[in-house]
Scaffold this motif. Structure first.
Motif, PDB file in Angstrom:
ATOM      1  N   ASP A 108      -9.562 -37.751  51.956  1.00  0.00           N
ATOM      2  CA  ASP A 108     -10.404 -38.944  51.866  1.00  0.00           C
ATOM      3  C   ASP A 108      -9.532 -40.197  51.831  1.00  0.00           C
ATOM      4  O   ASP A 108      -9.839 -41.206  52.487  1.00  0.00           O
ATOM      5  N   VAL A 112      -9.635 -43.123  54.669  1.00  0.00           N
ATOM      6  CA  VAL A 112      -9.933 -44.536  54.385  1.00  0.00           C
ATOM      7  C   VAL A 112      -8.832 -45.434  54.941  1.00  0.00           C
ATOM      8  O   VAL A 112      -9.099 -46.500  55.513  1.00  0.00           O
ATOM      9  N   MET A 115      -9.185 -45.555  58.749  1.00  0.00           N
ATOM     10  CA  MET A 115     -10.348 -46.338  59.164  1.00  0.00           C
ATOM     11  C   MET A 115     -10.130 -47.833  58.948  1.00  0.00           C
ATOM     12  O   MET A 115     -10.737 -48.670  59.627  1.00  0.00           O
ATOM     13  N   THR A 126     -19.800 -41.265  64.147  1.00  0.00           N
ATOM     14  CA  THR A 126     -19.223 -40.268  63.250  1.00  0.00           C
ATOM     15  C   THR A 126     -17.759 -40.042  63.594  1.00  0.00           C
ATOM     16  O   THR A 126     -17.424 -39.705  64.728  1.00  0.00           O
ATOM     17  N   PHE A 141     -16.717 -39.778  58.186  1.00  0.00           N
ATOM     18  CA  PHE A 141     -17.240 -41.148  58.108  1.00  0.00           C
ATOM     19  C   PHE A 141     -18.417 -41.297  59.063  1.00  0.00           C
ATOM     20  O   PHE A 141     -18.392 -40.782  60.184  1.00  0.00           O
ATOM     21  N   GLY A 144     -18.389 -45.980  59.441  1.00  0.00           N
ATOM     22  CA  GLY A 144     -17.384 -46.522  58.543  1.00  0.00           C
ATOM     23  C   GLY A 144     -17.541 -46.149  57.086  1.00  0.00           C
ATOM     24  O   GLY A 144     -16.681 -46.480  56.268  1.00  0.00           O
ATOM     25  N   ARG A 145     -18.612 -45.446  56.729  1.00  0.00           N
ATOM     26  CA  ARG A 145     -18.842 -45.073  55.323  1.00  0.00           C
ATOM     27  C   ARG A 145     -18.411 -43.636  55.089  1.00  0.00           C
ATOM     28  O   ARG A 145     -18.797 -42.724  55.823  1.00  0.00           O
ATOM     29  N   LEU A 146     -17.637 -43.430  54.044  1.00  0.00           N
ATOM     30  CA  LEU A 146     -17.085 -42.120  53.723  1.00  0.00           C
ATOM     31  C   LEU A 146     -18.127 -41.214  53.066  1.00  0.00           C
ATOM     32  O   LEU A 146     -18.863 -41.622  52.175  1.00  0.00           O
TER      33      LEU A 146
END
Length: 257
Positions: A108, A112, A115, A126, A141, A144-146
């Motif tokens: 993770d 991040v 990204m 995705t 992601f 852009g959201r984990l």
């Protein structure tokens, strides 16, 4: 702004101050071997050694190769099982003299960082980052959201955890050629693609330093496949980014002057 990141792996523990304006290491990283067995006490000692190497005094972000929720380690596939249930953030904070410590899953953290600064920057849809090393870590992601703690390295492949067949460790232990290993990675990517239909795969870990050895050998995958731009430093950068969240709280506690 500089903050400190430590990346705990199954074979090595590495860290450095990170320049968060550039998304890169501010100094050459310091690395020590992961103790065997990789117990909480032994690993914590190595983390302290890495941080003290730089005389760092401030918040520290730390990655762990397993599921982490609220600073507590929930799984430890490639570490000693005594990690399970340990409040890793509290343990490391105590060993580091009470300084704030933020702990998160290693893949993770790498995701991040990629990204924000690397191969996933500006990408929507995705995106799945996979770190190929002692095991296989994953970061998923969507726009852009984990989605944290995805642990796709433990998907079943040929009756085994995928990481037992397609990790770099599996390549080395099986003395596989790049061609044979690439076929295993291809089968793994096809399985992940069937489940998630990603737009982009980012392949990280130490092997991302030599993508020419295996990426051209992978075909039949619809998604774009690229190597991690931050290579094996992505975890350190992502850990330092996580430490940034503690910075405002510290400043508020210290007050002016």
């Amino acid at each position: 702004m500089q903050l400190f990141g430590v990346d705990i792996g199954g074979t090595g523990i590495k860290g450095a101050p990170v320049d968060l304006d550039r998304g890169d290491l501010a100094q050459e990283r310091h690395k020590v071997l992961t103790p065997q067995p990789a117990t909480p006490d032994g690993v914590a000692g190595c983390v302290v050694e890495v941080v003290r190497h730089f005389d760092w005094d401030g918040p520290v972000g730390v990655t762990f190769p397993g599921v982490v929720t609220g600073g507590v380690t929930r799984t430890a596939a490639n570490m000693d099982k005594s990690w399970i249930g340990v409040d890793t953030a509290a343990l490391l904070s105590e060993r580091l003299g009470g300084r704030p410590v933020t702990v998160l899953n290693d893949a993770d953290a790498a995701g991040v960082a990629e990204m924000t600064y690397g191969a996933g920057r500006g990408r929507t849809g995705t995106v799945i980052l996979l770190t190929l090393g002692t095991g296989i870590g994953s970061a998923v992601f969507t726009d852009g959201r984990l989605v944290p703690n995805s642990e796709l390295g433990h998907l079943e492949l040929k009756g085994h955890d995928a990481e037992k067949r397609a990790s770099v460790k599996a390549k080395e232990e099986g003395e596989l050629t790049w061609e044979r290993w690439a076929r295993r990675v291809q089968k793994y990517l096809a399985h992940v693609e069937m489940l998630f239909s990603p737009d982009l795969f980012i392949l990280g870990g130490g092997v991302s330093r030599k993508p020419e050895k295996f990426l051209p050998l992978i075909d039949g995958i619809r998604a774009e496949i690229v190597p991690a731009a931050l290579q094996n430093n992505a975890g350190i950068v992502g850990a330092a980014m996580a430490a940034k969240a503690t910075k405002p709280a510290m400043a508020a506690e210290e007050g002016p002057g």
